[in-house]
Write an enzyme that holds these catalytic residues in place. Sequence first.
Site, PDB file in Angstrom:
ATOM      1  N   ASP A  17      -1.292 -11.178  -9.743  1.00  0.00           N
ATOM      2  CA  ASP A  17      -0.389 -11.028  -9.096  1.00  0.00           C
ATOM      3  C   ASP A  17      -0.598 -11.407  -7.258  1.00  0.00           C
ATOM      4  O   ASP A  17      -1.521 -10.789  -6.159  1.00  0.00           O
ATOM      5  CB  ASP A  17       0.016  -9.602  -9.276  1.00  0.00           C
ATOM      6  CG  ASP A  17       1.511  -9.935  -9.817  1.00  0.00           C
ATOM      7  OD1 ASP A  17       2.223 -10.820  -9.988  1.00  0.00           O
ATOM      8  OD2 ASP A  17       2.159  -8.509 -10.201  1.00  0.00           O
ATOM      9  N   ASP A  28       0.438  -8.813  -4.631  1.00  0.00           N
ATOM     10  CA  ASP A  28       0.116  -8.409  -4.486  1.00  0.00           C
ATOM     11  C   ASP A  28      -0.769  -6.612  -4.748  1.00  0.00           C
ATOM     12  O   ASP A  28       0.542  -5.368  -4.807  1.00  0.00           O
ATOM     13  CB  ASP A  28       2.128  -7.609  -4.141  1.00  0.00           C
ATOM     14  CG  ASP A  28       2.871  -7.132  -5.531  1.00  0.00           C
ATOM     15  OD1 ASP A  28       2.122  -7.686  -6.495  1.00  0.00           O
ATOM     16  OD2 ASP A  28       3.483  -6.491  -5.598  1.00  0.00           O
ATOM     17  N   ASP A  84       4.755 -12.724 -19.534  1.00  0.00           N
ATOM     18  CA  ASP A  84       3.877 -11.832 -19.957  1.00  0.00           C
ATOM     19  C   ASP A  84       3.915 -11.587 -21.167  1.00  0.00           C
ATOM     20  O   ASP A  84       3.164 -12.490 -22.486  1.00  0.00           O
ATOM     21  CB  ASP A  84       2.756 -11.054 -19.145  1.00  0.00           C
ATOM     22  CG  ASP A  84       3.934  -9.896 -18.810  1.00  0.00           C
ATOM     23  OD1 ASP A  84       4.449  -9.611 -19.715  1.00  0.00           O
ATOM     24  OD2 ASP A  84       3.629  -9.746 -18.040  1.00  0.00           O
TER      25      ASP A  84
END
Length: 689
Positions: free
Chosen positions: A307, A309, A419
């Site tokens: 990711d 973040d 995922d």
Amino acid sequence: MTTTTPTSASTSSAPSTTDAVPAGTVTRLLQRQILPIDRDTDVFPLYVDLEEARLDTDRHEVGGNKSAKDLNNAVIRQSTSTGRKLHPDQIRSRTELRLEPSQLLSFGTYFNAFPASYWRRHTVVTDVELTVRVSGAGSVVTVYKSMARGHSQRVDAGVVEGDSGSFTFSLPLKPFVDGGWYWYDVVAGDDGASVEGAEWTAQVPADRAEHGTVDICITTMNRPDFCAKLLAQLGEDEVAPYLDTVMVMEQGKDLVSESEFFPAAQAALGDRLRVLVQGNLGGSGGYARGQLESVRKGTATYALMMDDDVVCEPEGVIRAVTFGDLAKRPTIVGGHMFNLYSRSQLHSFGEIVQPWRFWWQTRLDGYSQWDFAARNLRSSRWLHKRADVDFNGWFMCLIPRVVLEEVGLSLPVFIKWDDSEFGLRAKDAGYPTVSFPGAAVWHIPWTDKNDGVDWQSYFHHRNRIIAALLHSPYERGGRMVRESFNHQVKHLASLQYSTAELRHLAMEDVLRGPHALHGELATKLAEVNAFRKQFTDAQLVEDRDDLPPVRRNKPPKKGKSDIEIPSRLGTLVAAGLAPLRQLRPVREMSRHYPEAELPAMDSAWYNLVKYDSAVVSMNDGASVALYRRDPARYRDLMKRTIDIHRRFHREWPELARQYREALGDITSPEAWEKTFEPWTGDERADGDQ
């Protein structure tokens, strides 16, 4: 039998990761002692432990009585910390720690204990050697191991007889079939001590001598500073030998390349950094682009999804690659997720997809939101049993390129379930997933998001159904259809009409079939957002005073709180009466004034069903929305809800067949290449910056 070889000579440098040894094997470094880069005291418990071990009660001693189990679970959650602190100045370097005179400190922690059961179960490694270098006369190094039930055993020890010592312990992995860790404690001598470093190494076949390389794939959208800082972390010198390419799939308007932190990241990564600009295709579209590029160039052993973040522990990348290199078969190696705002708190130690409900969750004998600062690894019995998982979140997940080549790329579903579906698909093809202790990132916690009722509810529901159609072992999806119906009724009774409409739209889109997914990838989000604007519960207001004040005709009955948590019986009664109450006329005053104001934590369905209107806060604390009861809309939606769920129950087997037959096509590189054509053109390099 373990052996100890203490010396009083000066410590030597760390061994090479590929020092040759006889009999066709080489020495590989599996894990080294590390300390926090930024000396952040919040994360110290993940690296070193000053607390004692107070092991909780074995669940087999507690028995099956529900009250006893509930009480034991409450006790397990209680803190055992005494508040002992390590001073930041005691951290000398990335690998060296100073101890005060007579201080006892354990490295039986998340980042420094050795997860022996994972190496035993999934890799070719059969024995490890631990080498610890300590200075300080009279200091003691003691090695321990734990078994799957959490109890620890002393293995061996060594004492520094001169100014310094280098201790080597030979440690077999044979006893760790079901779980267990190795770790070491250090007690400083009268003049203090320094633990200068420690390495866990193993003899491995010569064809495993060289470490693999990794393409890191980061999908970003309007988080330029966060992403740029992450890139700089990945540019650390220690990670550099393992990197092939770092690809950033730029899908936003605020570009990472325009961040003030980007030049430093670019300087650190050099020509290994690629920024690929494309439309907003969600996480699945971003990760699929990285997967496609990795497969097409074919130079990296792995592709690592990450990711934008997150704050990364760079050592975790190295550990994931090393574990993947030595796995018995190609294996997906996932990292864990810690809370960015409470940095010693682990989101989940391993996740599964519950097959009957078809919902992701922490494994049944595990706990979520676990705070290592409150209860350390050695005190937490459940953490010693190996956690076998179905998938790992793509906040950090290493996927062998050969797996991508065989099972395909991400499902084209924008966000949510990409995922978990991939993990199930890989598992069906014989490729396991390991959520690997010691590899982790810090991420914004799910609890700060409202994705169960906002625009993301469409993707949650649609993609969960698609994943169940693809992988449910039950003929009609187990409890999937019934649970979908129950949740729909709950949202309707809670005045969340936008959520109910989006979930209904999601089900209609599933019925359109799998081949519609690619075509709507770039447009569905805009359609969803435009559609939900017509509902008051989706119209967010930042200033509470922009909405009318609370007024109601009658005060609460007998002065009772409106936000009491009901008993189990009360919950069942409320669930039975809630749908009927929606058919009653709306109270006149509620058309002009909200009847209550509910904070996000109190906006459960059993509170919302009491009102004809209410002001409800969002989970992020940034805005509120006005919920209003509408009996006509309720009746219309309820009729459509009943009809579509009947249809799903009837058509599930045929739908499952359609989706399963199409899976290979819609996840193929060729299908994704067509989706990416607007941003790649005739020459693939045109997408680079």
